[in-house]
Design a protein around this motif. Structure first.
Motif, PDB file in Angstrom:
ATOM      1  N   VAL A   1      43.770  44.886  46.936  1.00 57.27           N
ATOM      2  CA  VAL A   1      43.459  44.283  45.631  1.00 57.27           C
ATOM      3  C   VAL A   1      44.686  44.361  44.718  1.00 57.27           C
ATOM      4  CG1 VAL A   1      42.083  44.518  43.524  1.00 57.27           C
ATOM      5  CG2 VAL A   1      40.973  44.656  45.748  1.00 57.27           C
ATOM      6  N   ILE A   2      45.368  45.522  44.716  1.00 58.25           N
ATOM      7  CA  ILE A   2      46.584  45.680  43.900  1.00 58.25           C
ATOM      8  C   ILE A   2      47.638  44.671  44.349  1.00 58.25           C
ATOM      9  CG2 ILE A   2      48.473  47.245  43.290  1.00 58.25           C
ATOM     10  CD1 ILE A   2      46.464  49.577  43.630  1.00 58.25           C
ATOM     11  N   LYS A   3      47.762  44.479  45.653  1.00 59.63           N
ATOM     12  CA  LYS A   3      48.725  43.509  46.197  1.00 59.63           C
ATOM     13  C   LYS A   3      48.390  42.090  45.710  1.00 59.63           C
ATOM     14  CE  LYS A   3      50.458  41.785  50.660  1.00 59.63           C
ATOM     15  NZ  LYS A   3      49.853  40.455  50.716  1.00 59.63           N
ATOM     16  N   ILE A   4      47.100  41.754  45.711  1.00 58.90           N
ATOM     17  CA  ILE A   4      46.674  40.420  45.252  1.00 58.90           C
ATOM     18  C   ILE A   4      47.012  40.237  43.774  1.00 58.90           C
ATOM     19  CG2 ILE A   4      44.635  38.998  44.755  1.00 58.90           C
ATOM     20  CD1 ILE A   4      43.404  40.183  47.350  1.00 58.90           C
ATOM     21  N   VAL A   5      46.684  41.255  42.953  1.00 56.74           N
ATOM     22  CA  VAL A   5      46.958  41.177  41.509  1.00 56.74           C
ATOM     23  C   VAL A   5      48.461  41.034  41.277  1.00 56.74           C
ATOM     24  CG1 VAL A   5      46.857  42.444  39.321  1.00 56.74           C
ATOM     25  CG2 VAL A   5      44.873  42.425  40.838  1.00 56.74           C
ATOM     26  N   ASN A   6      49.260  41.798  42.038  1.00 57.21           N
ATOM     27  CA  ASN A   6      50.716  41.726  41.900  1.00 57.21           C
ATOM     28  C   ASN A   6      51.218  40.310  42.203  1.00 57.21           C
ATOM     29  OD1 ASN A   6      53.463  42.879  41.696  1.00 57.21           O
ATOM     30  ND2 ASN A   6      53.539  42.476  43.885  1.00 57.21           N
ATOM     31  N   GLU A   7      50.745  39.724  43.296  1.00 57.41           N
ATOM     32  CA  GLU A   7      51.191  38.389  43.688  1.00 57.41           C
ATOM     33  C   GLU A   7      50.771  37.326  42.670  1.00 57.41           C
ATOM     34  OE1 GLU A   7      49.600  37.951  47.590  1.00 57.41           O
ATOM     35  OE2 GLU A   7      51.139  39.212  48.539  1.00 57.41           O
ATOM     36  N   GLU A   8      49.562  37.469  42.128  1.00 53.26           N
ATOM     37  CA  GLU A   8      49.098  36.496  41.128  1.00 53.26           C
ATOM     38  C   GLU A   8      49.839  36.662  39.799  1.00 53.26           C
ATOM     39  OE1 GLU A   8      47.329  33.938  41.746  1.00 53.26           O
ATOM     40  OE2 GLU A   8      46.937  34.545  43.814  1.00 53.26           O
ATOM     41  N   LEU A   9      50.204  37.901  39.463  1.00 51.06           N
ATOM     42  CA  LEU A   9      51.010  38.138  38.258  1.00 51.06           C
ATOM     43  C   LEU A   9      52.370  37.458  38.401  1.00 51.06           C
ATOM     44  CD1 LEU A   9      50.605  41.848  37.024  1.00 51.06           C
ATOM     45  CD2 LEU A   9      50.272  39.776  35.695  1.00 51.06           C
ATOM     46  N   VAL A  10      52.973  37.605  39.578  1.00 49.77           N
ATOM     47  CA  VAL A  10      54.260  36.933  39.841  1.00 49.77           C
ATOM     48  C   VAL A  10      54.098  35.428  39.653  1.00 49.77           C
ATOM     49  CG1 VAL A  10      56.002  36.414  41.598  1.00 49.77           C
ATOM     50  CG2 VAL A  10      55.084  38.732  41.413  1.00 49.77           C
ATOM     51  N   GLY A  11      52.949  34.897  40.105  1.00 53.19           N
ATOM     52  CA  GLY A  11      52.675  33.464  39.983  1.00 53.19           C
ATOM     53  C   GLY A  11      52.623  32.995  38.541  1.00 53.19           C
ATOM     54  N   ILE A  12      51.892  33.714  37.676  1.00 50.34           N
ATOM     55  CA  ILE A  12      51.777  33.258  36.279  1.00 50.34           C
ATOM     56  C   ILE A  12      53.064  33.515  35.491  1.00 50.34           C
ATOM     57  CG2 ILE A  12      49.267  33.542  36.219  1.00 50.34           C
ATOM     58  CD1 ILE A  12      49.701  35.951  34.368  1.00 50.34           C
TER      59      ILE A  12
END
Length: 513
Positions: A74-85
């Protein structure tokens, strides 16, 4: 700026740890907490909705359900989506095929454009370019003088033919500056335009006229990261009225909530290219979305730390220091200790440097309360010593400590503590240079290596009890004697084979029987 957001996200992820499987209710609760954290950070509502939607879709899919550690996934997903925005990949400057490259700065009044022009010029100079700052803000009082001072401090060229203060034609100045740059061999022209208090049509038209006159390769919109959602609205209006290619965030070291930084790339479709995070001219660098996301999630920013160290430390000096340490700890003197501290100081604020290390959010209060003047006090103490004392700190006795303390204006205990810290640091650095690994940073929580840890180990070693049963005690002593004999024989065998017996450092021998 992102401290509050980081704290909220860390607390949210902590509740997930230890769970072997995440239910839909767990993911919904986590998404709700992340949504609240982002809204409290003043992130634009459309951005929050899009972010939460993507996180939930991925978290409810097979990506997490099949993971060995769902919380980390979940942390990995949040990190990747943060990079996206935040914009995805790092956006680099586009340079003209035929110099000079023209970069136009625009933004609201008070966003820090003039200072940022100097920072960008200094940064480009460090990249091997020859920048020229152009004073096209002829409206604001003393704007031309300010840019001239900033250019002098940054060590870059300045073109300011008009006095400003309401006098002069900024469009003509911009047009003439390009020819001036060609003549004087400047390969980058940075045009500082007039700021606007809001969506001012007259100044917006002036910016459009300057754009048409110089045909800039890059138009950078400077945004004050502390003004929140209004920055996004202004950026949209400027994008539609004049247009821009990238965003520069100023005042990223402020204590505001930072939602503009997380929103602007997603809302405008233009990436953040640079970030200014301090008042000094060197407090400026390219914006890396992946590194910023890592900082927000308290994973540190080691790459930026390494880059700063490479810019500051001389390769030759580092190799010389390594050779000294490999010869033995006594080769490392207080003069070397002082030189290392001064090099670290050149990298910037100690608090900022520590904040780039992973997990430092847990001791954020201690880092924020660090007194940066401690390095100055330490330098004063070392400089109050004689050359002989700096070369061999073991000769510093009580009377010498009193003299050094008087000369540097500190207590005698401060001199004593410094010498003890020096011996500890010297021992640690020598072991690292000789391939002994990282023995722990003295005095740093959770990293070992300090006096407290040694006392704890000593206490545990002393606390070992012998059996009260005479027969059992005799058997234990016999077994211990056999182990020692076997160890001695093993050492002799090694010596016979040319390997030599392993010798423990003196400070560890006291823990052995």
């Amino acid at each position: 700026m992102f401290d509050t957001l980081s704290d909220r996200l860390s607390a949210t992820f902590k509740s997930l740890r230890g769970k072997g499987r995440l239910s839909e209710a767990d993911i919904d609760a986590t998404a709700r907490e992340i949504r609240i954290a982002l809204l409290e950070a003043d992130v634009a509502l459309p951005v929050v909705r899009a972010f939460i939607k993507k996180v939930k879709e991925r978290a409810l899919g097979e990506e997490v359900s099949r993971a060995l550690n769902p919380a980390q996934q979940v942390i990995k997903i949040v990190n990747e989506e943060l990079v996206g925005i935040l914009g995805g990949e790092t956006r680099r400057l586009r340079f003209a095929k035929q110099p000079p490259t023209v970069i136009m700065l625009a933004g609201l009044q008070g966003a820090g454009k003039t200072t940022l022009a100097g920072k960008l010029g200094r940064w480009l100079q460090g990249q091997g370019h020859s920048p020229l700052l152009v004073a096209c803000d002829l409206q604001r009082p003393n704007a031309v003088n300010q840019l001239s001072v900033v250019a002098e401090r940054a060590g870059v060229g300045i073109y300011a033919p008009q006095p400003g203060n309401g006098v002069g034609d900024p469009v003509q100045v911009a047009k003439d500056s390009v020819e001036y740059a060609r003549t004087k061999q400047y390969d980058v022209v940075i045009v500082d335009t007039a700021g606007r208090l809001g969506i001012d049509q007259e100044l917006m038209q002036q910016a459009a006229d300057i754009r048409d006159a110089v045909s800039p390769d890059e138009i950078l919109f400077v945004v004050d990261a502390m003004i929140g959602q209004d920055a996004v609205n202004t950026a949209e209006a400027f994008r539609d009225g004049v247009g821009f290619d990238g965003v520069v965030l100023s005042k990223l070291d402020g204590d505001a909530r930072g939602g503009a930084a997380l929103s602007i790339a997603h809302v405008t479709g233009k990436q953040v290219m640079f970030a200014s995070n301090g008042e000094k001219l060197e407090d400026f660098d390219a914006f890396h979305p992946d590194r910023m996301a890592s900082r927000i999630l308290d994973m540190g920013d080691v790459l930026t730390l390494i880059e700063q160290a490479e810019r500051t430390f001389s390769q030759q000096e580092a190799e010389e220091m390594a050779r000294k340490l490999q010869k033995g700890p006594k080769e490392f003197t207080l003069d070397d200790f002082l030189a290392q501290m001064e090099q670290v100081r050149k990298m910037g604020s100690i608090s900022k440097l520590l904040g780039m290390l992973p997990g430092m959010g847990q001791i954020k209060d201690q880092i924020n309360n660090l007194d940066e003047r401690d390095i100055d006090r330490t330098a004063a103490i070392i400089k109050s010593m004689t050359p002989a004392e700096r070369a061999d700190a073991t000769i510093i006795n009580g009377s010498r400590r009193a003299r050094i303390a008087k000369g540097s204006g500190v207590e005698v205990s401060a001199v004593k503590n410094l010498v003890e810290r020096f011996f500890e640091a010297r021992k640690m650095m020598s072991r690292m240079a000789q391939g002994g690994g990282m023995p722990g940073l003295p005095g740093m929580p959770g990293m070992g290596g300090g006096p407290g840890r040694q006392k704890k180990q000593q206490k545990q070693a002393k606390g070992k009890r012998r059996s009260g049963n005479p027969m059992k005690r005799k058997a234990e002593e016999q077994a211990a004697a056999e182990r020692r004999a076997q160890a001695a024989l093993g050492g002799q065998d090694d010596a016979q084979q040319g390997g030599g017996a392993f010798e423990l450092p003196d400070e560890f021998k006291k823990f052995m029987g």
